[in-house]
Scaffold this active site. Sequence first.
Site, PDB file in Angstrom:
ATOM      1  N   HIS A 165      -6.118   2.607   1.252  1.00 62.72           N
ATOM      2  CA  HIS A 165      -5.388   3.782   1.744  1.00 62.72           C
ATOM      3  C   HIS A 165      -6.096   4.521   2.883  1.00 62.72           C
ATOM      4  CE1 HIS A 165      -3.151   2.950  -1.794  1.00 62.72           C
ATOM      5  NE2 HIS A 165      -3.890   3.630  -2.636  1.00 62.72           N
ATOM      6  N   ASP A 181       0.902  -1.160   0.000  1.00 62.43           N
ATOM      7  CA  ASP A 181       0.000   0.000   0.000  1.00 62.43           C
ATOM      8  C   ASP A 181       0.936   1.204   0.000  1.00 62.43           C
ATOM      9  OD1 ASP A 181      -1.546   2.209   0.645  1.00 62.43           O
ATOM     10  OD2 ASP A 181      -2.890   1.089   1.954  1.00 62.43           O
ATOM     11  N   HIS A 182       1.097   1.853  -1.172  1.00 64.29           N
ATOM     12  CA  HIS A 182       2.162   2.862  -1.265  1.00 64.29           C
ATOM     13  C   HIS A 182       1.942   4.048  -0.324  1.00 64.29           C
ATOM     14  CE1 HIS A 182      -0.653   4.428  -4.333  1.00 64.29           C
ATOM     15  NE2 HIS A 182      -0.216   5.601  -3.938  1.00 64.29           N
TER      16      HIS A 182
END
Length: 494
Positions: free
Chosen positions: A244, A181-182
Site C-alpha cells: 500500500h 491492492d484495495h
Amino acid sequence: MNKTHNHIPALITIFGATGDLSHRKLFPSLFHLYQQDHLNEQIAIIGIGRRQLSNDDFRAQVKKSIQAHVQDTKHLDKFLQHVFYQPHDVNDEASYKKLLKLSESLDEEFSLGGNRLFYLAMAPQFFGIVTDYLKSSGLTQTNGFKRLVIEKPFGSDLASAELLNEQIRRSFKEEEIFRIDHYLGKDMVQNIEVLRFSNAMFEPLWNNKYISNIQVTSSEILGVEDRGGYYESSGALKDMVQNHMLQMVALLAMEPPISLESDDIRSEKVKVLKSLQVLEPEEVQNHFVRGQYDEGTINGQTVKAYRNEDKVSSTSVTPTFVSGKVLINNFRWAGVPFYIRTGKRMKRKSIQVVVEFKEVPMNLYYEKDKHLDSNLLVINIQPNEGVSIHLNGKKYVQGIETEPVQLSYSMSAQDKMNTVDAYENLLFDCLKGDATNFTHWEELKATWKFVDAIQEQWDKFDPEFPNYESGTNGPLESNLLLSRDGFKWWDDIQ
C-alpha cells in the site's frame, strides 16, 4: 465509477467463499454491481469452501452478509439465484473435475461465453496448488477470457515471491493475473492522478524545485484484533509498506503517462519503483524506524500491549509501526524525501498525503522569531475524503502580519453516498480486463527488493519493544527522522 452499462457475461468462482473477506467485501460488492446494472442476468457465482453446505444454506449465509453491509437490498433474491456453492478440497483433483462440470453447466445455463474469473480469497500457501489444478483439470481451457485475482501477501520476500510467480505463470499469463491492492481501489487514491495531471497549477510545481518533502500516513486506532497469528508472520513492513505505502509513493512520484491505458500508467509506476534508493545496511537505521505498541488509552478505554494480544508471542519483535524516509533517484525527485508512516493503535484513523512546498527564496514578510507557515497540499483519503490547500494571507490588522489560510474541498454527503467500496471498483475493473489499479509483477519485484534490504538489517538486532504507547503517533524516533532534516510530521492537519 464508469456508468456505461457494457455488460460482461462471466462465471466468477470464489475460493474461500465462506471466509470473512468474501462475506464482508466480495458478496456485498458483487450484489451492489448487480443492483447498479453493471452485472446483468448473464452472471453466475460459484462459492468454493471446505464446509459441506447446500446451495440454499450458502445462499442464506450470503443473504445475511449482504443485508448486514448494504442498505438497499432490493433485487437481493433475484441476485441470489445466480449464486451457487460447491464443497471442495483444494488438494484433490477430483474436486476440480466436479467444479469443471458445474462450471460448464452454468456457462450454458446463463450464456457466459466461457468467460471465467477465479478469485483466490484464501491463504497464499494454496495459490500455486490451486492454479496448477485449474490448468490440469481443464478449467482454464475456455473459449472466453480466464483471469485470476489474488489477495496479498504475494510471497514473504523477493525469493518466495519469485517462486510463487513462476508457479502461477504456468497456468496464467501476466496480463491475466490481477494482484489486488484495495488501497488502489479507493476513490481518493485514484484522484491523486486526476489532481496531478489535470490541473495546470500543480504539474509544473510537481518536482524537486518546488517541493521540499511529501508525507504519506496510514494510521489506525485498532490493534491486530483477531489477526495475531497472521500479523506475527508479516508485521507492518510486509503488511503495509511493501504494498500500500509504496504504491501510493509511486502514484505521487510517477511521470505523466502517454495515455490513460493501463500499460502506460503501470510502466510509469514501474520506473518510479525501480528508482527507489535501496538502502545499504548502514543506512537502514537512519532511514527507517520500527515500533510496537504498548498498552495505553484509546477513546477513554485502556487497551492492551501487542505482546498480550491473542496468538502473539510474549517476546514478539514484530513491528506494528514503521516510518521511513524513501528517496527516489531520478531527475524529478533527486533530494526530495518521501516520508511514509503506518501503524496500529495510533492517535487517529487516517490515510493522508501531505505535499509540503519549499519556502519562497526571499521572504519579504519574515518577522523575527516568527516562522512563515509552509504551503501545503493535503489529500485526505480516509475518513474525511477531500483536498485542502494551505496558504499564507494577510491578517485584518494594521501592519504586515500574516496568518495561515485554508482552501478546502471535502466530499459532500451526497458524493459519499455515491462512492463505492474499493473492492467494488476493483471487481468491476477485473471483469472489464482493466489492470490499471492492480500490481504488476515488475512493481512487486521492485518493492520486495526495497523491503528485503530493511528486513535483512532488522533481523540482525532485536529491538527494544514495546516503544510507543497506544493512542500516540508512534515512537519518538519517528519524529527525529524528520527533525534531523528540518521537517516535522503534519499530524493534526485536516
